[in-house]
Design a protein around this motif. Structure first.
Motif, PDB file in Angstrom:
ATOM      1  N   UNK B 123       0.845  -1.204   0.000  1.00  0.00           N
ATOM      2  CA  UNK B 123       0.000   0.000   0.000  1.00  0.00           C
ATOM      3  C   UNK B 123       0.877   1.250   0.000  1.00  0.00           C
ATOM      4  N   UNK B 124       1.950   1.206   0.787  1.00  0.00           N
ATOM      5  CA  UNK B 124       2.856   2.355   0.839  1.00  0.00           C
ATOM      6  C   UNK B 124       3.544   2.568  -0.505  1.00  0.00           C
ATOM      7  N   UNK B 127       1.073   4.215  -2.749  1.00  0.00           N
ATOM      8  CA  UNK B 127       0.912   5.617  -2.339  1.00  0.00           C
ATOM      9  C   UNK B 127       2.092   6.453  -2.811  1.00  0.00           C
ATOM     10  N   UNK B 311      -5.759   7.712  -2.071  1.00  0.00           N
ATOM     11  CA  UNK B 311      -5.401   7.762  -0.643  1.00  0.00           C
ATOM     12  C   UNK B 311      -6.594   7.318   0.208  1.00  0.00           C
ATOM     13  N   UNK B 312      -7.795   7.740  -0.209  1.00  0.00           N
ATOM     14  CA  UNK B 312      -8.994   7.342   0.535  1.00  0.00           C
ATOM     15  C   UNK B 312      -9.145   5.820   0.512  1.00  0.00           C
ATOM     16  N   UNK B 314      -6.791   3.555  -0.168  1.00  0.00           N
ATOM     17  CA  UNK B 314      -5.691   2.899   0.544  1.00  0.00           C
ATOM     18  C   UNK B 314      -5.889   3.015   2.058  1.00  0.00           C
ATOM     19  N   UNK B 315      -6.378   4.171   2.507  1.00  0.00           N
ATOM     20  CA  UNK B 315      -6.644   4.331   3.942  1.00  0.00           C
ATOM     21  C   UNK B 315      -7.710   3.341   4.387  1.00  0.00           C
ATOM     22  N   UNK B 316      -8.693   3.145   3.510  1.00  0.00           N
ATOM     23  CA  UNK B 316      -9.752   2.190   3.834  1.00  0.00           C
ATOM     24  C   UNK B 316      -9.176   0.779   3.951  1.00  0.00           C
TER      25      UNK B 316
END
Lengths: 125, 403
Positions: B123-124, B127, B311-312, B314-316
């Motif tokens: 995920x990082x 991002x 980002x939304x 990935x945050x989820x």
């Protein structure tokens, strides 16, 4: 300048995922694996804009950490959010009494977490 | 209700397996629910293997009620010294089984933690890629803006240069007019030369007449004849000189006029028109750069929105990975309880007196839960819990509460 958030959790994966979530949303992150270490960091001069702490941790749990942090003049008004699996209402009330800003229950979606962080952060700005 | 029969060790083993089933059930659903069913089935199998044995011939002072041990009510257990060896071996055999279960739990926790960390790392990476892409496009936009500004500066310079050239053209036009006037005056000089030439011609004719008259007067006119001769020569020379000057003036004036005429038609073209053409090209280039800049700006806005969406999401994803921490705590609790159960089984096999009962363990386990879902599962599998009326429908948890 990005605002700093201190994460206190005994789970490396929680710290990793929270750090990643918050950093990609523009925050700087510091972390500690239990309340004692976090308190030492605060006593050492760390001035986070917000603290997110677990409740059930070895060495020093979240409630005791909140009590210790609130006793520090530098952290008297710093928002402190708990992020825990704990569902005991007594502990939730205890955290409120000790000065926690909010009670968050795992698992909490990233957008929800970021939303709450942004909601409580202006008070610390 | 109290039975005077001893608790058969197989029933003890069955009780332990039922407890393991409840513990496993209290962990996450899925694999551990399957483990719970397996344990429960094993317990049923053990119970079905042998009918309840007849009371042994001796019930010693160490006997105790099985209800203290199992919590299933009223069965009396023999003291450890009374246990037949095969049955003691059965209890001892549960120890590695329980160790295996704990090992499996540890393994699952470690594997899931490693998997979650790997997902977070990926995920990082995603991002960072998105952030890098956005920054590169923003850098491109900055470069286009710089280019636009760089092109705009020569445009102003050329505009000033164009004005200077126009002024120069006006000055050149004035000079040309002066030259034409000068050429005209040269032509007018030709008239003066013609007068001189005419005077010389007249002087020549006068000299000829004077020479005739001198010759007619004979000796008396001889001196006058010499003067007339000189006058005629002078008039001839003057006329030739005047014609020569006139021709030169004509030639010079013609050549000057020709040069002026040749130069005049092109005097406005080269400078101003070329500058105007360059300015037009520069204006077009600037307009194109401005359009590119605008398109890049729109692209940046789209990228920003896309990055925000990414980002939304990935945050989820990262938030959903918190299941691992929930599972870790639930499995950790099960592992700890299995450790307690193992210790109890070991004490039973060794005949330790005054040990805690399985019911005590079960009650401790029930009190140790921190999650509502643990309590529900315990009530379903272990019984005696405070299960909600509809256990299948878990009450919605309020996950955010600000004080």
């Amino acid at each position: 300048m990005s605002k700093t958030i201190l994460i206190v959790d005994d789970s490396p994966t929680m710290i990793m995922s929270l750090r990643s979530t918050l950093e990609m949303n523009g925050f700087a992150v510091e972390s500690a694996s239990d309340g004692a270490r976090a308190l030492a960091m605060l006593e050492g001069g760390l001035r986070p804009h917000l603290i997110i702490t677990d409740i059930n941790m070895p060495n020093m749990g979240g409630l005791e950490f909140i009590r210790g942090a609130r006793a520090l003049p530098s952290c008297r008004f710093t928002p402190i959010l708990t992020l825990t699996t704990e569902s005991d209402p007594a502990k939730r009330e205890e955290s409120r009494r000790l000065g926690a800003t909010g009670w968050l229950v795992k698992p909490l979606s990233g957008p929800d977490l970021v939303g709450v962080v942004r909601q409580v952060l202006p008070a610390a700005a | 209700m109290v039975f005077a029969r001893p608790l058969h060790p197989r029933r003890w083993l069955a009780g332990a397996l039922l407890l393991a089933a409840a513990l496993a059930g209290a962990a996450v659903e899925g694999a551990w629910a399957s483990a719970a069913l397996i344990c429960a089935a094993a317990a049923a199998f053990v119970l079905a293997q042998r009918p309840r044995p007849a009371p042994p011939p001796f019930i010693g002072p160490m006997k105790r009620r099985a209800s203290d041990f199992l919590g299933f009510g009223g069965v009396t257990i023999l003291g450890p010294a009374d246990l037949p060896e095969p049955l003691r071996e059965d209890i001892e055999a549960t120890l590695p089984f329980l160790d295996t279960l704990r090992g499996q739990i540890d393994g699952v926790q470690q594997d899931v933690a490693q998997g979650v960390m790997a997902v977070v790392e990926q995920v990082e990476v995603v991002s960072r890629l998105s952030t890098g892409q956005r920054e590169r496009i923003a850098h491109s936009l900055s470069g286009v803006s710089t280019m636009r500004a760089a092109v705009a500066v020569p445009g102003t310079i050329i505009a000033r240069l164009s004005a200077m050239l126009a002024e120069r053209d006006r000055m050149i036009a004035g000079n040309y007019q002066g030259l034409e006037q000068l050429a005209q005056e040269f032509h007018e000089l030709r008239g003066a030369v013609d007068v001189i030439s005419q005077v010389a011609d007249k002087a020549f004719f006068l000299a000829v007449n004077a020479s005739v008259e001198a010759h007619r007067h004979g000796e008396a006119g001889k001196a006058f004849g010499l003067i007339a001769t000189e006058m005629r020569a002078l008039a001839t020379q003057t006329a030739e000189g005047a014609r020569n000057v006139g021709q030169r003036i004509n030639s010079f004036a013609d050549r000057m006029q020709a040069q002026i005429s040749a130069a005049m038609p092109g005097r406005n073209d080269a400078g101003t028109q070329e500058v105007a053409r360059l300015m037009g090209e520069l204006d077009a280039a600037q307009a194109e750069i401005a359009a590119i800049s605008a398109r890049l700006g729109e692209l940046i806005a789209i990228m920003e929105a896309g990055h925000g969406d990414l980002v939304h999401s990935l945050s989820d994803i990262l938030g959903r990975l918190q299941f691992e921490d929930v599972m870790r705590q639930r499995l950790g609790q099960v592992g700890d309880a299995l450790g307690d159960l193992r210790a109890l089984a070991a004490e039973a096999a060794d005949g330790v007196d005054g040990r805690r009962s399985v019911r005590d363990l079960l009650e401790d386990q029930q009190r140790s839960y921190v999650m509502e879902s643990q309590k529900v599962v315990h009530a379903v599998f272990g019984g005696g819990g405070e299960a909600p009326a509809d256990m299948a429908a878990e009450a919605p948890v309020r996950r955010i509460e600000l004080f």
